[in-house]
Design an enzyme around this catalytic site. Sequence first.
Site, PDB file in Angstrom:
ATOM      1  N   GLU A 281       9.570 -36.269 -60.575  1.00 37.84           N
ATOM      2  CA  GLU A 281      10.553 -35.829 -59.507  1.00 37.84           C
ATOM      3  C   GLU A 281      10.547 -37.178 -58.548  1.00 37.84           C
ATOM      4  OE1 GLU A 281       9.154 -32.668 -57.074  1.00 37.84           O
ATOM      5  OE2 GLU A 281      10.899 -32.740 -56.151  1.00 37.84           O
ATOM      6  N   CYS A 481      11.426 -29.632 -56.377  1.00 37.05           N
ATOM      7  CA  CYS A 481      12.194 -29.234 -55.028  1.00 37.05           C
ATOM      8  C   CYS A 481      13.359 -30.001 -55.100  1.00 37.05           C
ATOM      9  CB  CYS A 481      11.617 -29.180 -53.918  1.00 37.05           C
ATOM     10  SG  CYS A 481      10.263 -28.207 -53.760  1.00 37.05           S
ATOM     11  N   ASN A 610      13.386 -23.259 -59.955  1.00 33.71           N
ATOM     12  CA  ASN A 610      12.428 -24.055 -59.835  1.00 33.71           C
ATOM     13  C   ASN A 610      11.637 -23.170 -58.906  1.00 33.71           C
ATOM     14  OD1 ASN A 610      10.290 -26.139 -59.595  1.00 33.71           O
ATOM     15  ND2 ASN A 610      11.207 -26.242 -57.421  1.00 33.71           N
ATOM     16  N   GLU A 611      10.487 -22.505 -59.151  1.00 32.27           N
ATOM     17  CA  GLU A 611       9.651 -21.686 -58.341  1.00 32.27           C
ATOM     18  C   GLU A 611      10.253 -20.875 -57.133  1.00 32.27           C
ATOM     19  OE1 GLU A 611       7.375 -24.560 -54.994  1.00 32.27           O
ATOM     20  OE2 GLU A 611       6.583 -24.714 -57.119  1.00 32.27           O
TER      21      GLU A 611
HETATM   22  O1  AHR Z   1       5.222 -31.239 -57.284  1.00 29.08           O
HETATM   23  C1  AHR Z   1       5.455 -31.238 -55.872  1.00 29.08           C
HETATM   24  C2  AHR Z   1       6.324 -30.019 -55.589  1.00 29.08           C
HETATM   25  O2  AHR Z   1       5.575 -28.917 -55.679  1.00 29.08           O
HETATM   26  C3  AHR Z   1       7.409 -29.762 -56.249  1.00 29.08           C
HETATM   27  O3  AHR Z   1       8.385 -30.528 -55.768  1.00 29.08           O
HETATM   28  C4  AHR Z   1       7.683 -28.295 -56.091  1.00 29.08           C
HETATM   29  O4  AHR Z   1       8.426 -27.575 -57.140  1.00 29.08           O
HETATM   30  C5  AHR Z   1       6.376 -27.684 -55.742  1.00 29.08           C
HETATM   31  O5  AHR Z   1       6.250 -27.146 -54.577  1.00 29.08           O
END
Ligand code: AHR
Length: 901
Positions: A281, A481, A610-611
């Site tokens: 990321e 994120c 994503n989550e």
């Molecule tokens: O890994 C860091 C963050 O943690 C990621 O962007 C997110 O998906 C999670 O909350």
Amino acid sequence: MKRVLFLALASLASLPGYPQSHPQSSPNNPDSVFLFSYATPKDNGHSGLHFAWSADKKTWTLVGNEYGYLKSDYGEWGSQKQINSPYLFQDHDGQWRCVWSLNTSTNQFATAASTNLTNWGRQSYPYLEQNQSFRQPVVHYDNTTKDYSIAFISGDQYLVTTTKDFKVFNPATPIPASQYTDDRVTATLPQAPGSLSSGPGTENIPTVAITGNLSKVPRQVIAKLNQFSQQVESKASQAREENPKNDSLRFAGIPSVAATITLQPEKRKPISDRLIGVFFEDINYAADGGLYAELLQNRDFEYTPHDRKYNDTAWNSKHSWTAKGLGFTIDSSAPLHPNNPHYAVLNAASSGGALINSGYDGIPLKKGGQYECSLFARSPDGKSKDMLIKLVAQDGSVLAQATLQTHAQQWQKYTVRLTARADAANARLELQMSTAGRLMLDMVSLFPKNTFKSRSNGMRADLAEAIAAIHPGFIRFPGGCVSHGDGLDNIYRWKNTVGPIETRKPQPNIWRYHQSVGLGFFEYFQYCEDIGAEPLPVIAAGVPCQNSSLTAKGGGQQGGIPISEMDQYVQDILDLVEWANGPATSKWGKVRAASGHPATFHLKYIGIGNEDLISDVFEERFTMIYKAVRQKYPDLTVIGTVGPFYMGTDYEQGWALASRLKVPIVDEHYYESPGWFIDNQGFYDQYDRTKPKVYLGEYASWGNTLFNALSEALYLTSLERNGDVVQMASYAPLLAREKHTQWNPDLIYFNNTEVRPTVNYEVQKLFGNNAGNEYLPSIVELSVAPTVQPSAPTGQATASSTPQDDLQALRKRVGVSVVRDTANGAVFIKVVNLLPLATTVKLDLGDLAKGRQAEKYVLHGLPNDKTAPLKVSAAVPASNILNETLPPYSLTVWRIIPSPH
Ligand code: AHR
């Protein structure tokens, strides 16, 4: 669709059944008590919905020691996620419902329901009209019309909205103040221990007056609430015990431990052959200023205060640039490309002035290293202009220099090559005007020639190699994120990230810096191919990050992509698959081919979401995308999402939805303490094998010590044991530029010249390089004294002859996993010894060792060490009996591999 129906509170009040939502007092029922529900203003409701109980409404007892039974998931961490003025009631079906205010300004409110007050269903954040805010809700039920009315305060007005189902709400309409009756009461509660308001000077104040609302409940409800919070607290305190500080005391008096491992090859089972992967990321400057080899910062002049939520005015188009001896302004009237509106305008009254870029903490140069500087220029008067392109060290010495002549009246690209005369850690690029006049510049770029695999627009070689050395089975990108972004306008759109770099569309990074998207989908796919990892793009499920900051359109995930735009959004996802896998003659395959890759990328996996907060808004959009992808590309494995934690509403709701839709794999996330990982090695043992498989997409144990790393290693042995369920796992986050981190811990730290892998990285590497596709179960028996113990579940240790606590502790601190690669018969044995004691291991490999050689890798040190040497023993002929002593706090890997011919 909204129905317009106004029911004045006054008429509701006069209807039979009103106010049914209020708890009926039953003085004759001694088994009932009063439940007081409240949020604490001392932390703006961040700690959630609390309860206290009383038999007489005078003496109150806190439930669960002020445990937060329901927490708001609306908006950003820090300022948002508040429960204000909650109103709890039982609906006519007996279900508990809570309605609360999110803050003082947002034109949304919140609601959630629960059958037992401990497990709460989805939260939703219905919209009000623009400019309406929401405070002090009071709910009533009209038994005749079957409507609930929610009266509330908005600014200085009283309003009411109605609903039948808490899904569709009618527009709020004003009511006279006289019709708004708040039946909340003020209770004098004992202060919770550790309460924020019990600071110095307040030690003698044992109570606090709090406003909340009352219900009447059977006593056993209180018992269950207490039991729930006690269980949570007892698990947390057990996990806290697993701390190296306690080890010498906890394990004192225990002589060394012996582990006898008995393989059960007849019980072998296939496991995922791509278990260990990486999560990439652009966080902590992982892409721009990190893996992406571009050496200039803000090359496109597109930095904007918006990137930093307008909190840093210096973060603008001129960031990282300075001018010396010439005029330097920013214009956007005739851009190189609409996606890159800003460019530099240089006004040189005479020759010699320069525009300077300072890179990311300076520009690192290698003696003899070759660098390509490219830029787009436009000479408005059509006259040719000469420039000297220089790489200049801190002391002013010129380390490389080349001449560039611009001449075109329209934007045109120019390129020069530079060779550095000396090393420099902190050089700068100077674009010196040799001719007076006006010149426009954009996309000023400086790349080292030795990118990873010498790819143009490529990756920083040392970082790319460090990732490749993990031997990851897959790479997830672009987040995290970053995938779903900070609000609707910030969702990562893959189409904006492919094609010539000047046509790509940069955007703010949710981690509050800038994404140039120079490292875009083409580069990610190319890198995966280069290192033999499966690409795993994760695409937003039509909703932005649940932690999005508030905008005019509201916050949280309630703001999904409008349904009218979802067809196009779904099409973009289908286009991605065609771009990756379609023939070069197809519409999107052609775009890939034009980037230099006519062959397909063989995309097999795609993550959707994503989550995310599992809301109705999410479900609607996820289902649309999922069904469309399954229909058009049935062979593609779709990975769904089940929230940011290993439990709770999103986890439960996400799993229910994925199971209902038969999503092949779900993405679980959890960042927990080492103790959690030690205590939860059985997490997947009981998972239903008929349900979706698991991708553990983000996990880490909150630290970069050897103890952390070994707790992760212990957990990884349990993932291998459950490799039939857990298909993939990736530690997160991966990369972090020193002094520019937004998240710690990370797997690999770096600066301009060094790569600093953590000890957690060494664990990932050992597992990644010693992976199999078959799991060989084993019985592990521990002994600390002459006695030999009863058998344990496969792969888990047992012990005896010690006090009960020690037995438990020993069991949890030894992890064993034996896997095999069926392609060449190699066997990989991993033993984690997280005890502060040496442990002797005995293992009969039988035929598995025949004609093989053995290599041994040992990672060990002190628990708080941040680095630990990896000892590698030279290959020796493998003996069928392994009998060795493992050092305390160690991970040992034996590779039983075919002997070279
Ligand atoms: O890994 C860091 C963050 O943690 C990621 O962007 C997110 O998906 C999670 O909350």
